[in-house]
Write an enzyme that holds these catalytic residues in place. Structure first.
Site, mmCIF file in Angstrom:
data_model
loop_
_atom_site.group_PDB
_atom_site.id
_atom_site.type_symbol
_atom_site.label_atom_id
_atom_site.label_comp_id
_atom_site.label_asym_id
_atom_site.label_seq_id
_atom_site.Cartn_x
_atom_site.Cartn_y
_atom_site.Cartn_z
ATOM 1 N N SER B 202 0.835 -1.200 0.000
ATOM 2 C CA SER B 202 0.000 0.000 0.000
ATOM 3 C C SER B 202 0.869 1.248 0.000
ATOM 4 C CB SER B 202 -0.892 -0.022 1.237
ATOM 5 O OG SER B 202 -1.701 1.126 1.233
ATOM 6 N N CYS B 330 -10.102 0.495 25.647
ATOM 7 C CA CYS B 330 -10.418 0.124 27.015
ATOM 8 C C CYS B 330 -11.509 -0.948 27.006
ATOM 9 C CB CYS B 330 -10.912 1.361 27.735
ATOM 10 S SG CYS B 330 -11.455 1.049 29.380
#
Lengths: 399, 393
Positions: B202, B330
């Site tokens: 890429s 989280c």
């Protein structure tokens, strides 16, 4: 001024009609609430005693209908056609309305019934004659239309007053009472599923809400705050606009963590939030606090926990979800379209501030002692004073 | 406010000179390379020349280079061979693949193609033996990434490919693909030597813009969609000539300097690790991630500072002017009743504990990273981590 009417609605109210001496106050509030939400459009709201009219002189009728469908106090509404006072004109207007309905019906057939009413007694035909004559003309004119006076698909209302008012099926409004007629309330708004629903339910009972949100940056992300602002945006139209207080809460949380036994942290934090909401209530002249607690949902939502968290304020704490199941709450959240936003994944990093084994049945005087000893007064006052205040109007801000 | 970019693995800052060149190409070579007039011919020549230069840099033949929109599309074209019915059988992937491979494999699994995962050792490497264990007579497609975006672990794709190719006595070898998106500019790539059947690259990972990528194919495959037959039908659609020329340009600038850049990164990463290891409780992931380990990229450092949540640390560092990233959000759940555990899949495979994963950040370097920036970062990170730890008690 000769204004061109773009749409005309009949509005029916429910409970307001039952109110005694206060009725005028409720009615006035409803009129104001509708007008406020139609800001920017030329509109007039008239009427009283259970029936109101909205006349729209500019703007898209769909906008007005959206407003009527989401203004508390309204039980039903219908778009009304207005015609001149002769049978020719009345029949033409009614035919136009019914033709649309017949075309929309899957079977291509429709039964109807005419309820006619004549307050202008100078009109040549009486109510019965109006119904018979009109019914005859319409069934001849519109193929697929039949009369059924017992269980019609469509009741067609025709009222002859200064002009002739004609309307078909009604759309339902949300019911409840006009926001503001029960005074003001402070909603403890988090990013979760429950608190927006609790706020919506209390607004439905006429409470005009301001919201407080506790932001613990960097422990909670700015995305989490944006999510709450978005929730307030969804609630604002229902509430006739909303003030959101973003309360910086990091200092308080850290002090709690430092000074409070682990298992009591959540409860002390909730009590601190309640106390800030109390400050907001005093400043805003509110009469109650609103929270999204449901009994037994989490540790801070037991009877014992709520006794304590509610004890830091003498305002009544409204908890409209208290007896609801999660599924019921989610259904309402979906209905009012807060759900999709509530489940966005920007959660608090609350693992840091939430103990593994929080207290569920705290000793009342002991936990009160812990709260006093934590000495949060200064932090809480400072947090409230430093709140960021965001006003969200009841109409889309981009327009 | 200082501004230090340490998130090169997410995307590299664009190369201004190459972008300028692309701008010129967009204006002066706007002709459609398929057109037969002079505008088209001029564009077609530049296209062919770019392809040739890229092929030389990767050591393959120009006709083996296909231009795509990027890594995900390149990977998808390879996997689509199964869905298009060209190949049948099962899929073998590495357990720590990037989502563009892992999710694609999962989608194939849902459509009935069995997917097997080759598990890495403790050091994060997939051994040829482990790959062979997950390999069967049915295996038709193998996909092993060259350089892991999160941990910097480099797989010995050459040995794995050789082992799998020989597994059936050289008969009916599987298609061996490698997602080399993160490796471009970080590892020396010689496709002839690597001997894979396909590889994805890429542009934006090495300074070209988004929207340009490469699929290397040893032999042509069927395209995922149909169109005007560009790129020999493997990837139809009018060629993105400005993107292609910028990519060729940055590759030409960067790849010859790779050893120099690696040496600089090795030095900087060693300094980072030396500095950060002063912080009590620091973990480097994988644990053997010493600066000079040959199988971990010098450009990527994954580290963890329990109990400081990576997400919180990243926010604070961002406020102080440092851009790093977290692989793991989280895992707490604000909404009871619907617990959303977000577990970092890659770190879990490596045996990293949930808490260490939650407390981890990724620091990634590039050729423009300066030594002073590393010093300042170490100082800031040490101070901020100390403050948070103090706050959290």
């Amino acid at each position: 001024m000769n204004r061109e009417l773009t749409a005309h609605y009949l509005i029916r109210v429910g409970e307001i009609g039952l109110k005694g001496n206060n009725r005028r106050m409720f009615e006035q509030q409803l009129k104001e609430n509708i007008k406020r939400r139609l800001k920017g459009l030329e509109a007039r709201v008239t009427g009283g005693r259970g029936r109101f009219f909205l006349e729209l002189f500019s703007g898209n009728p769909a906008v007005a209908e959206e407003v009527l469908a989401s203004t508390f106090g309204i039980v039903a509404f219908a778009r009304v056609r207005v015609s001149d006072k002769d049978m020719e004109a009345i029949a033409a207007t009614a035919a136009e309305l019914l033709q649309k309905e017949v075309r929309a019906a899957a079977s291509g057939t429709l039964s109807f019934k005419i309820n006619a009413k004549r307050t202008d007694k100078s009109f040549l035909l009486n109510s019965y004659q109006i119904a018979v004559e009109l019914g005859d003309r319409l069934t001849r004119e519109i193929p697929g239309l039949t009369v059924d006076v017992k269980t019609p698909d469509i009741p067609l209302q025709v009222e002859v007053r200064d002009k002739v008012y004609i309307w078909g099926p009604q759309s339902t409004g949300p019911g409840g009472l006009p926001v503001g007629c029960a005074g003001k309330g402070i909603l403890l708004l988090s990013g979760g599923i429950d608190s927006p629903v609790a706020g919506w339910m209390m607004a439905k009972r006429g409470l005009k809400l301001d919201a407080v949100y506790f932001h613990a940056y960097p422990y909670t992300s700015d995305e989490a705050k944006e999510k709450v602002v978005q929730l307030a945006r969804i609630l604002a139209p229902w509430n006739g606009g909303m003030n959101l207080f973003v309360v910086p809460f990091t200092k308080t949380q850290l002090k709690i963590k430092e000074n409070v036994p682990k298992e009591a942290v959540t409860l002390i934090m909730r009590a601190g939030m309640m106390q800030v909401a109390h400050m907001a209530a005093e400043e805003r002249g509110a009469g109650a606090l609103v929270s999204g607690e449901a009994l037994s949902q989490v540790a801070s939502q037991t009877a014992g926990s709520m006794r304590f968290t509610g004890s830091v304020t003498d305002y009544p704490v409204f908890r409209p979800l208290i007896g609801m199941d999660k599924e019921e709450i989610i259904r309402t959240a979906e209905r009012i379209r807060t759900y999709e936003t509530s489940i966005l994944p920007y959660e608090d990093c609350c693992t840091i501030f939430s103990p593994k084994h929080p207290l569920t049945s705290p000793n009342f005087s002991k936990i009160q002692g812990i709260y006093r000893q934590a000495g949060l007064e200064k932090e809480l006052t400072e947090a409230y004073e430093k709140s960021e205040r965001i006003y969200i109007p009841p109409y889309p801000e981009t327009e | 406010m200082i501004s230090t970019y340490l998130d090169w693995a997410a995307t590299a800052p664009p190369d201004p000179e190459a972008l300028d060149y692309g701008h010129t190409v967009a204006l002066e070579y706007f002709g459609n390379p398929s057109s037969l007039h002079s505008y088209g011919k001029k564009a077609a020549e530049l296209l062919a020349e770019s392809r040739k230069r890229i092929a030389e840099l990767l050591n393959c033949r120009p006709e083996q280079i296909y231009f795509t929109s990027g890594g995900s599309e390149s990977n998808s074209i390879v996997f689509s061979q199964l869905l298009l019915g060209v190949r049948k059988g099962s899929i073998l992937i590495g357990a720590t693949e990037h989502p563009s491979v892992w999710e694609t494999a999962r989608a194939c699994a849902e459509l009935g193609y069995p997917v097997h995962e080759a598990k890495p050792e403790k050091d994060g490497r997939i051994s040829p033996d482990a790959a062979l264990q997950a390999f069967s007579s049915e295996t038709e497609l193998v996909s092993i990434m060259l350089l892991n975006n999160e941990t910097g672990i480099v797989q010995d794709v050459k040995s794995i490919a050789a082992a799998l190719r020989d597994a059936r006595g050289g008969k009916k070898p599987p298609h061996i693909h490698t997602d080399a998106v993160q490796a471009l500019g970080k590892e020396k790539i010689d496709l002839e030597d690597l001997r894979v059947d396909s590889a994805s690259f890429s542009g934006h990972k090495i300074g070209a813009p988004r929207g340009i990528g490469i699929l290397y194919l040893r032999r042509p495959l069927q395209g995922l969609f149909k169109g005007g037959g560009q790129e020999k039908g493997v990837r139809p659609g009018t060629e993105n000539l400005p993107g292609i020329t910028v990519l060729a340009r940055v590759m030409e600038k960067r790849l010859p300097l790779i050893e120099e850049h690696r040496e600089q990164a090795r030095r900087q990463k060693a300094r980072l690790m030396e500095g950060l290891s002063e912080i009590p409780g620091v973990l480097f992931i994988p644990e053997q991630a010493a600066g000079r380990d040959s199988h971990i990229s010098p450009f990527i450092l994954k580290c963890s500072f329990p109990p400081v949540p990576g997400e919180v640390l990243q926010r604070i560092l961002s406020d102080r002017g440092y851009a790093v990233s977290t692989g793991s959000a989280c895992s707490s759940s604000a909404d009871r009743g619907r617990k959303k555990e977000k577990i970092n899949r890659v770190l879990k495979v490596l045996g990293v504990s949930p808490q260490a994963a939650e407390s981890s950040i990724r620091i990634s370097l590039g050729p423009a990273t300066r030594d002073e920036e590393i010093e300042a970062f170490v100082e800031t990170a040490t101070r901020e981590i100390g403050t948070i730890k103090e706050q959290l008690g």
